[in-house]
Enzyme design. Structure first.
Site, short mmCIF file in Angstrom:
data_model
loop_
_atom_site.label_atom_id
_atom_site.label_comp_id
_atom_site.label_asym_id
_atom_site.label_seq_id
_atom_site.Cartn_x
_atom_site.Cartn_y
_atom_site.Cartn_z
N ILE A 19 52.31 46.29 -81.95
CA ILE A 19 51.05 46.99 -81.63
C ILE A 19 50.52 46.53 -80.28
O ILE A 19 50.08 47.35 -79.47
CB ILE A 19 50.01 46.72 -82.73
CG1 ILE A 19 50.51 47.24 -84.09
CG2 ILE A 19 48.67 47.36 -82.37
CD1 ILE A 19 49.61 46.87 -85.25
N ALA A 20 50.54 45.24 -80.03
CA ALA A 20 50.05 44.69 -78.76
C ALA A 20 50.78 43.38 -78.50
O ALA A 20 51.24 42.71 -79.43
CB ALA A 20 48.54 44.46 -78.81
N MET A 24 49.65 34.89 -75.44
CA MET A 24 49.48 34.00 -76.59
C MET A 24 50.32 34.43 -77.79
O MET A 24 50.44 33.68 -78.75
CB MET A 24 48.01 33.96 -77.01
CG MET A 24 47.10 33.30 -76.01
SD MET A 24 45.38 33.32 -76.58
CE MET A 24 45.54 32.39 -78.11
N GLY A 25 50.87 35.62 -77.76
CA GLY A 25 51.62 36.10 -78.91
C GLY A 25 51.60 37.61 -78.97
O GLY A 25 51.58 38.30 -77.94
N LYS A 42 49.41 38.99 -87.06
CA LYS A 42 48.93 38.42 -85.81
C LYS A 42 49.69 37.14 -85.53
O LYS A 42 49.72 36.22 -86.36
CB LYS A 42 47.42 38.14 -85.91
CG LYS A 42 46.85 37.34 -84.75
CD LYS A 42 46.80 38.13 -83.47
CE LYS A 42 46.17 37.30 -82.34
NZ LYS A 42 46.09 38.04 -81.09
N ASP A 136 36.24 37.32 -79.85
CA ASP A 136 37.03 38.26 -79.05
C ASP A 136 36.64 39.71 -79.37
O ASP A 136 37.49 40.58 -79.54
CB ASP A 136 38.53 38.06 -79.31
CG ASP A 136 39.39 38.70 -78.22
OD1 ASP A 136 38.89 38.87 -77.08
OD2 ASP A 136 40.54 39.06 -78.50
#
Length: 361
Positions: A19-20, A24-25, A42, A136
């Protein structure tokens, strides 16, 4: 290193697509093969021993959260030498960033409804023990489902407040333009999320990322007024959003609920929709997240039904007609032939017998 599409993560989650992705990951869409449902995974690539301990502690707290405007965290695990993982409900729909990028004109009413729903989620997060700070909030982390439900997603940077302890390395990232100045090193608190939400609503109204908060705090930049970028916005809503984006924390709203009430005061139509929805879809004892399912569609007016009132009215009408009939018959205003049939006695006689009084005729 990112997980490959098609890989089976943790012997349970089949990765479908990315998805993104960031430094950082990444965030993946996957299928939970144990339950057969879609989930969002995530990934956090920071894997020091300290960050791993902090991750396990905070993931346990996130997994206990239950709110209509938040996805559930259903699992968490660490793969040594690879990364840390949170598994959450996958939320169908599009994010607010997509609407902004499409240059959609988002109405003030919808802006207030979105902001109010996120404020409800923040009120819940900030009232936990210890409080949970999202850290965030931005257009890409606000999702709107096809049914109009609003979700605040992506807890990858969320952290709990632990007085006396510095922010861990796994929670030090931020998004320029949306992060408050204190997030650059001083430490965050609940009012930090209010700044980020204000910046998100600013971007939705103006299609412009606001000036960086640290640059504003240092005096090298000033916030461009919303009315300069979008003169159609009401001055009341402009004042509310720009107050939430104050560089000094003490100049912002004291709580997410106070921010929500200010938003609703700036738009009567949004307030009315929330009131109508709370009366029609929410239990009388609940006062949270009433805006979560009304964005994008007008709230239906409350429908009331009174079957007992209709029955009572019908009964009174029947009694009234009978009394009128008796009155006219006794006064001789109607011919007896019109009130009788060959197979039945005249109603005048029957009525007289029922009343035990001599018939006037």
């Amino acid at each position: 290193m990112s997980v490959a599409v098609g890989a089976l993560l943790h012997n349970r989650y089949r990765i479908e697509n990315i998805i993104a992705r960031g430094g950082m990951g990444a965030i993946y869409r996957a299928v939970d093969e144990s339950l057969g449902v879609a989930v969002a995974v995530k990934e956090n690539l920071f894997g020091s021993q300290e960050s791993t301990r902090q991750f396990r502690r905070e993931a346990t707290i996130l997994a206990s959260l239950r709110h209509p405007n938040l996805p559930r965290v259903t699992d968490h695990f660490v793969i040594e030498g690879q990364g840390q993982y949170l598994v959450m409900d996958f939320i169908e729909g599009e994010d607010l960033l997509t609407r902004i990028d499409r240059r959609d004109r988002i109405t003030e009413e919808d802006i207030v409804l979105i902001g109010s729903a996120v404020c409800d989620a923040l009120t819940y997060l900030h009232s936990r023990t210890p409080p949970v700070i999202h850290r965030d909030i931005k257009p890409g982390n606000i999702k709107i489902t096809p049914a109009g439900q609003i979700y605040l997603v992506d807890f990858g940077l969320a952290k709990t407040i632990d007085p006396g302890q510095a922010t861990t390395i796994g929670a030090q990232a931020l998004t320029p333009g949306y992060a408050p100045p204190e997030q650059y090193g001083q430490g965050t608190e609940p009012r930090s999320d209010l700044y980020a939400l204000g910046a998100t609503l600013y971007a939705a109204l103006t299609h412009t990322i606001p000036e960086d908060a640290l640059a504003r705090a240092m005096g090298s930049a000033q916030l461009t007024p919303i009315l300069k970028l979008n003169p159609r916005v009401s001055t009341a809503l402009t004042a509310v959003i720009e107050k939430a984006m104050s560089v000094q924390m003490d100049d912002r709203y004291p709580s997410a609920d106070a921010f929500k009430q200010a938003l609703l005061s700036a738009n009567t139509a949004a307030r009315q929709r929330i009131l109508q929805t709370s009366e029609t879809v929410m239990p009388a004892s609940s006062n949270q997240a009433v805006v979560g399912s009304i964005i994008g569609a007008a709230a239906k007016p409350k429908q009331r039904s009174f079957p007992w009132l209709l029955a009572a009215f019908g009964g009174l009408l029947a009694v009234g007609l009978c009394l009128a009939l008796v009155f006219f018959v006794l006064r001789g205003q109607l011919p007896s032939a019109a009130l009788s049939t060959p197979s039945q006695p005249a109603p005048t006689a029957a009525l007289a017998a029922a009343a035990d009084t001599p018939s006037p005729t």
